[in-house]
Design a protein around this motif. Structure first.
Motif, PDB file in Angstrom:
ATOM      1  N   ARG A 277       0.905   3.005  -3.899  1.00 44.58           N
ATOM      2  CA  ARG A 277       1.373   3.575  -5.171  1.00 44.58           C
ATOM      3  C   ARG A 277       1.093   5.075  -5.232  1.00 44.58           C
ATOM      4  O   ARG A 277       1.935   5.857  -5.698  1.00 44.58           O
ATOM      5  CB  ARG A 277       0.715   2.847  -6.340  1.00 44.58           C
ATOM      6  N   ASP A 278      -0.092   5.478  -4.771  1.00 38.13           N
ATOM      7  CA  ASP A 278      -0.419   6.910  -4.749  1.00 38.13           C
ATOM      8  C   ASP A 278       0.520   7.665  -3.811  1.00 38.13           C
ATOM      9  O   ASP A 278       0.978   8.771  -4.118  1.00 38.13           O
ATOM     10  CB  ASP A 278      -1.865   7.117  -4.295  1.00 38.13           C
ATOM     11  N   LEU A 279       0.795   7.070  -2.653  1.00 35.88           N
ATOM     12  CA  LEU A 279       1.696   7.689  -1.679  1.00 35.88           C
ATOM     13  C   LEU A 279       3.101   7.816  -2.252  1.00 35.88           C
ATOM     14  O   LEU A 279       3.744   8.872  -2.135  1.00 35.88           O
ATOM     15  CB  LEU A 279       1.717   6.851  -0.404  1.00 35.88           C
ATOM     16  N   ASP A 280       3.578   6.764  -2.882  1.00 35.72           N
ATOM     17  CA  ASP A 280       4.907   6.778  -3.485  1.00 35.72           C
ATOM     18  C   ASP A 280       5.015   7.876  -4.540  1.00 35.72           C
ATOM     19  O   ASP A 280       5.986   8.649  -4.557  1.00 35.72           O
ATOM     20  CB  ASP A 280       5.191   5.411  -4.107  1.00 35.72           C
TER      21      ASP A 280
ATOM     22  N   ASP B 222       0.972   4.264  11.774  1.00 37.36           N
ATOM     23  CA  ASP B 222       1.385   2.872  11.631  1.00 37.36           C
ATOM     24  C   ASP B 222       0.899   2.297  10.300  1.00 37.36           C
ATOM     25  O   ASP B 222       1.614   1.523   9.644  1.00 37.36           O
ATOM     26  CB  ASP B 222       0.841   2.038  12.791  1.00 37.36           C
ATOM     27  N   GLN B 223      -0.308   2.672   9.887  1.00 37.91           N
ATOM     28  CA  GLN B 223      -0.801   2.250   8.572  1.00 37.91           C
ATOM     29  C   GLN B 223       0.078   2.812   7.461  1.00 37.91           C
ATOM     30  O   GLN B 223       0.369   2.121   6.473  1.00 37.91           O
ATOM     31  CB  GLN B 223      -2.245   2.725   8.372  1.00 37.91           C
TER      32      GLN B 223
ATOM     33  N   PHE C  79       4.374   2.629   3.194  1.00 37.78           N
ATOM     34  CA  PHE C  79       5.730   2.929   2.727  1.00 37.78           C
ATOM     35  C   PHE C  79       6.503   1.641   2.455  1.00 37.78           C
ATOM     36  O   PHE C  79       7.274   1.563   1.490  1.00 37.78           O
ATOM     37  CB  PHE C  79       6.473   3.779   3.760  1.00 37.78           C
ATOM     38  N   ALA C  80       6.318   0.635   3.302  1.00 38.58           N
ATOM     39  CA  ALA C  80       6.995  -0.639   3.069  1.00 38.58           C
ATOM     40  C   ALA C  80       6.594  -1.212   1.712  1.00 38.58           C
ATOM     41  O   ALA C  80       7.454  -1.646   0.927  1.00 38.58           O
ATOM     42  CB  ALA C  80       6.668  -1.621   4.194  1.00 38.58           C
ATOM     43  N   LEU C  81       5.302  -1.207   1.415  1.00 45.14           N
ATOM     44  CA  LEU C  81       4.836  -1.695   0.122  1.00 45.14           C
ATOM     45  C   LEU C  81       5.404  -0.848  -1.012  1.00 45.14           C
ATOM     46  O   LEU C  81       5.832  -1.374  -2.049  1.00 45.14           O
ATOM     47  CB  LEU C  81       3.301  -1.674   0.076  1.00 45.14           C
TER      48      LEU C  81
ATOM     49  N   LEU D 220       9.105  -3.712  -0.031  1.00 47.25           N
ATOM     50  CA  LEU D 220       9.429  -4.526   1.142  1.00 47.25           C
ATOM     51  C   LEU D 220       8.196  -5.293   1.600  1.00 47.25           C
ATOM     52  O   LEU D 220       7.077  -5.042   1.144  1.00 47.25           O
ATOM     53  CB  LEU D 220       9.922  -3.620   2.278  1.00 47.25           C
ATOM     54  N   ASP D 221       8.402  -6.206   2.527  1.00 48.43           N
ATOM     55  CA  ASP D 221       7.271  -6.858   3.164  1.00 48.43           C
ATOM     56  C   ASP D 221       6.429  -5.799   3.865  1.00 48.43           C
ATOM     57  O   ASP D 221       6.961  -4.874   4.487  1.00 48.43           O
ATOM     58  CB  ASP D 221       7.763  -7.893   4.173  1.00 48.43           C
ATOM     59  N   GLU D 222       5.112  -5.941   3.803  1.00 49.27           N
ATOM     60  CA  GLU D 222       4.221  -4.909   4.338  1.00 49.27           C
ATOM     61  C   GLU D 222       4.473  -4.641   5.822  1.00 49.27           C
ATOM     62  O   GLU D 222       4.296  -3.510   6.294  1.00 49.27           O
ATOM     63  CB  GLU D 222       2.761  -5.333   4.124  1.00 49.27           C
ATOM     64  N   ASN D 223       4.909  -5.636   6.553  1.00 54.98           N
ATOM     65  CA  ASN D 223       5.130  -5.498   7.997  1.00 54.98           C
ATOM     66  C   ASN D 223       6.590  -5.206   8.346  1.00 54.98           C
ATOM     67  O   ASN D 223       6.999  -5.370   9.502  1.00 54.98           O
ATOM     68  CB  ASN D 223       4.678  -6.777   8.705  1.00 54.98           C
ATOM     69  N   HIS D 224       7.364  -4.764   7.367  1.00 52.70           N
ATOM     70  CA  HIS D 224       8.794  -4.547   7.563  1.00 52.70           C
ATOM     71  C   HIS D 224       9.085  -3.653   8.767  1.00 52.70           C
ATOM     72  O   HIS D 224      10.008  -3.927   9.549  1.00 52.70           O
ATOM     73  CB  HIS D 224       9.400  -3.927   6.306  1.00 52.70           C
ATOM     74  N   PHE D 225       8.323  -2.583   8.927  1.00 52.11           N
ATOM     75  CA  PHE D 225       8.642  -1.608   9.980  1.00 52.11           C
ATOM     76  C   PHE D 225       8.075  -1.991  11.345  1.00 52.11           C
ATOM     77  O   PHE D 225       8.463  -1.387  12.355  1.00 52.11           O
ATOM     78  CB  PHE D 225       8.114  -0.222   9.593  1.00 52.11           C
TER      79      PHE D 225
END
Length: 333
Positions: free
Chosen positions: A27-30, A145-146, A151-153, A157-162
């Motif tokens: 959320r902070d990143l977004d 990678d983290q 970003f997926a969250l 999206l699913d956390e492992n989308h990428f």
């Protein structure tokens, strides 16, 4: 010229086993990426000893004579890796910054996975250089990678989308040296651009970076100790359907010597980049990840421009270098 007040995001909790902790960082990143597209990150993940070793390796390498450095000239490589002399990289016709670099790509030994930017790196004959540079590369790649999972969250999206699209990505680390220039004037450099990939993580030793703010004005980005600078790039602008916008940036001409170490994060070469906002009409046309990256690279490096001019290299679906991001005042998008 005023300093730009960038948001700062602590990514330490991306190491947490708690989904809520990781979601909080997302959320902070977004919020930061929506606000500016440029931000600082700090985190307990950072291995500062690796940072210091990378600086020392770069200082030792760039102090070599030109003939020695040119033995590892990027034009001799299989995967666009190696030494980049002053003037090789040009964002305009006949214009370049006073800088030299050493470029390191994903060091892939699997023959069937090789692409124009994925293959064996070209390394200088310098004990310890390859080992320390790769140690830093893989350390920052783990953090990247983290961030892909965050970003997926953030995008719902699913956390492992990428994860499936990050097997052999042409993510590039650049060791950049801006030599001391006693005659430098406090004015802009030449290379104003957005980055081509998904996002960039940057560690630098001196100020000089400038970005375009939302008013279209160039502003300085000061360094903050124990942080890295992060910015949104072309492909994440597309994937977020414009929620995040790639930010044009450049390096101001300053007298002091400067070392800069950006790592550009991309998806796999053959992955098709397209908007992934499930409830929105797509605002961007899809593009092929590696094709876009190679096209943009070929439009800036002299040895690749020469191959294009000689008919040895033909680009497919290339777009202009300034196709993404905010534009400076007085320039049309």
């Amino acid at each position: 010229m005023q300093n730009y007040v960038l948001p700062l995001v602590d990514i330490s909790r991306l190491d947490s086993d708690s989904v809520e902790d990781r979601m909080s960082v997302a959320r902070d990143l977004d919020r930061a990426c929506v606000q500016t597209g440029f931000l600082y990150i700090e985190g307990s993940q950072f291995d500062r000893a690796l940072f210091r070793r990378l600086v020392e390796r770069a200082k030792t390498y760039f102090a070599l004579d030109d003939a020695t450095k040119m033995r590892s000239y990027i034009g001799l490589s299989e995967n666009h890796s190696g030494y980049v002399p002053v003037g090789e990289e040009q964002f305009g016709v006949g214009t370049y910054d006073l800088k030299e670099a050493y470029d390191v790509n994903y060091d892939c030994a699997i023959a069937e996975e090789r692409r124009p930017l994925v293959g064996p790196n070209l390394w200088p004959d310098m004990p310890g250089f390859r080992e320390d540079v790769l140690a830093y590369y893989h350390h920052i790649k783990r953090i990247g990678d983290q961030l892909f999972r965050a970003f997926a969250l953030a995008l719902g999206l699913d956390e492992n989308h990428f994860d499936a699209h990050l097997r052999h990505p042409p993510s590039q680390l650049r060791l950049i040296h801006y030599p001391y220039d006693a005659n430098a004037q406090d004015r802009p450099g030449i290379g104003a651009h957005t980055d081509y990939e998904c996002f960039t993580l940057l560690f630098a030793t001196a100020p000089g970076l400038q970005v375009v703010d939302k008013n279209g004005e160039w502003v300085d980005v000061p360094l903050i100790e124990d942080t890295m600078i992060m910015n949104i790039s072309d492909m994440m602008e597309i994937m977020s359907n414009g929620r995040y916008v790639a930010t044009k940036h450049r390096v101001r001409k300053v007298k002091e010597e400067r070392y800069s170490f950006p790592l550009f994060f991309s998806c796999d070469y053959d992955h098709v980049i397209a908007p992934i906002a499930p409830n929105e009409a797509p605002r961007y046309e899809p593009l092929k990840s590696g094709e876009h990256l190679y096209n943009q690279t070929a439009q800036t490096f002299a040895y690749l421009k020469h191959r294009i001019a000689q008919g040895e290299l033909v680009l497919n679906n290339a777009v202009p270098l300034d196709s993404f991001g905010l534009q400076e005042a007085g320039v049309r998008a």
